[in-house]
Design an enzyme around this catalytic site. Structure first.
Site, PDB file in Angstrom:
ATOM      1  N   LYS A  33       0.844  -1.207   0.000  1.00 23.31           N
ATOM      2  CA  LYS A  33       0.000   0.000   0.000  1.00 23.31           C
ATOM      3  C   LYS A  33       0.875   1.252   0.000  1.00 23.31           C
ATOM      4  CE  LYS A  33      -3.901  -2.426   1.992  1.00 23.31           C
ATOM      5  NZ  LYS A  33      -4.734  -2.813   3.125  1.00 23.31           N
ATOM      6  N   GLN A  51      -4.748  -1.503   9.341  1.00 17.65           N
ATOM      7  CA  GLN A  51      -4.727  -2.850   8.769  1.00 17.65           C
ATOM      8  C   GLN A  51      -5.374  -3.847   9.734  1.00 17.65           C
ATOM      9  OE1 GLN A  51      -3.815  -3.442   5.631  1.00 17.65           O
ATOM     10  NE2 GLN A  51      -4.183  -5.626   5.750  1.00 17.65           N
ATOM     11  N   ASP A  85     -10.799   3.326   3.548  1.00 18.13           N
ATOM     12  CA  ASP A  85     -11.043   1.878   3.470  1.00 18.13           C
ATOM     13  C   ASP A  85     -12.551   1.588   3.353  1.00 18.13           C
ATOM     14  OD1 ASP A  85      -9.307  -0.251   3.353  1.00 18.13           O
ATOM     15  OD2 ASP A  85      -8.881  -0.299   5.503  1.00 18.13           O
TER      16      ASP A  85
HETATM   17  N1  GUN Z   1      -7.169  -6.805   5.931  1.00 17.02           N
HETATM   18  C1  GUN Z   1      -7.468  -7.544   4.848  1.00 17.02           C
HETATM   19  N2  GUN Z   1      -7.926  -6.744   3.846  1.00 17.02           N
HETATM   20  C2  GUN Z   1      -7.937  -5.494   4.333  1.00 17.02           C
HETATM   21  C3  GUN Z   1      -8.284  -4.229   3.773  1.00 17.02           C
HETATM   22  O1  GUN Z   1      -8.724  -4.095   2.631  1.00 17.02           O
HETATM   23  N3  GUN Z   1      -8.139  -3.159   4.611  1.00 17.02           N
HETATM   24  C4  GUN Z   1      -7.696  -3.281   5.879  1.00 17.02           C
HETATM   25  N4  GUN Z   1      -7.604  -2.175   6.603  1.00 17.02           N
HETATM   26  N5  GUN Z   1      -7.350  -4.426   6.416  1.00 17.02           N
HETATM   27  C5  GUN Z   1      -7.467  -5.528   5.649  1.00 17.02           C
END
Ligand code: GUN
Length: 283
Positions: A53, A97, A120
């Site tokens: 990311k 995350q 998100d």
């Molecule tokens: N864990 C697995 N996929 C995601 C996601 O798209 N965003 C976040 N914040 N955590 C995750």
């Protein structure tokens, strides 16, 4: 029939280059889109995701920060940090995350994010906006699926879309987005009786369960469009989706591969949401 591939790598490149151009325009006005990423603990998969990311942010010209906390951080310490980011004008998007360690209440942490920075799309007010059909951040993975359908000019109006899976991150928001595009939507899940009878009626199928071969050739109507959100490892450790790709691609009109399908679109839509947040800020 041999299905056409919807290539998430190529589509991501196209969208990311547009994001780069818009970022440059914003920078010329003195605004650099900024994403703050928070990771707690040592989960190896999460570490790879957050690295990707941050790298994607750099590639399109965003400012990004990566805050790593050890798994014994308290919930209140994490909340203090989020509040600082909420107030930081350089930050237009905040991503925590998941999963978080067990002693931390994930919902409380997500709800602490300023909804205007919830790129998100996991905050309850983003979820509420999606339910009501009003503008808000859409969760990145299902949003990526919608972009994939748009890339083949697929008109969802009146089509029967079947979503397999009801997670908060993919299945439920996916169903609402398909509804927003005027599809007739069915959500199937672990308690669904006779899944095959339902998928055979589908014009579009989104498989988002996390189970290898949940969708096989005999379950798909000829010409259907199949999107595979699964990310599984087979017995040889090879990455594979929820769909029996070989079989289903003989029947479907379009299909997304794994890897190289929906996967890259998740980060791409995160970039898009962060850019949109920064643009709102510039007006
Ligand atoms: N864990 C697995 N996929 C995601 C996601 O798209 N965003 C976040 N914040 N955590 C995750």
């Amino acid at each position: 029939m041999s299905a056409m591939l919807i290539n998430g790598v190529e589509l991501s490149k196209t969208i990311r280059s547009k994001v780069s151009l818009k970022t440059q325009e914003l920078k010329n006005k003195g605004i650099t889109p900024g994403l703050a990423v928070i990771i707690v603990g040592e989960n190896p998969a999460s570490q790879v995701y957050v690295r990707n990311k941050v790298k994607a942010c750099e590639e399109v010209g965003f400012f990004s920060s990566l805050d790593k906390y050890s798994s014994d951080i308290s919930e209140s310490e994490l909340l203090v940090h989020i509040e600082k980011l909420n107030l930081n004008p350089k930050i237009h998007g905040i991503l925590v995350q998941l999963p978080l360690p067990e002693h931390i209440n994930s919902s409380r942490v997500i709800e602490a994010i300023d909804p205007s920075k919830d790129v998100d799309g996991f905050h309850i007010s983003s979820a509420g906006a999606l339910v009501k059909g009003i503008p808000g951040f859409w969760p990145c993975t299902p949003f990526g699926c919608i972009k994939m359908l748009e890339s083949i000019n697929y008109d969802l109006k009146g089509k029967h879309a079947v979503v397999i899976g009801r997670s908060h991150i993919v299945g439920k928001p996916m169903a609402l987005m398909l509804l927003d595009k005027n599809a007739t939507v069915t959500i199937c899940h672990s308690a669904t009786v006779n899944l095959k009878a339902i998928t055979l009626q589908a014009d579009v199928i989104v498989a988002a369960v996390g189970k290898i071969n949940i969708l096989t050739k005999d379950m798909v109507k000829p010409g259907a469009v199949v999107l595979d959100v699964g990310m599984n490892r087979d017995s040889q450790g090879k990455l594979c989706g929820d769909v029996d790709f070989e079989g289903v691609s003989e029947i479907a009109s379009y299909i997304t591969p794994v890897p190289g399908g929906v996967g890259p679109m998740t980060i791409t839509m995160l970039l898009q949401n962060t850019l949109d947040s920064a643009e709102k800020n510039s007006n």
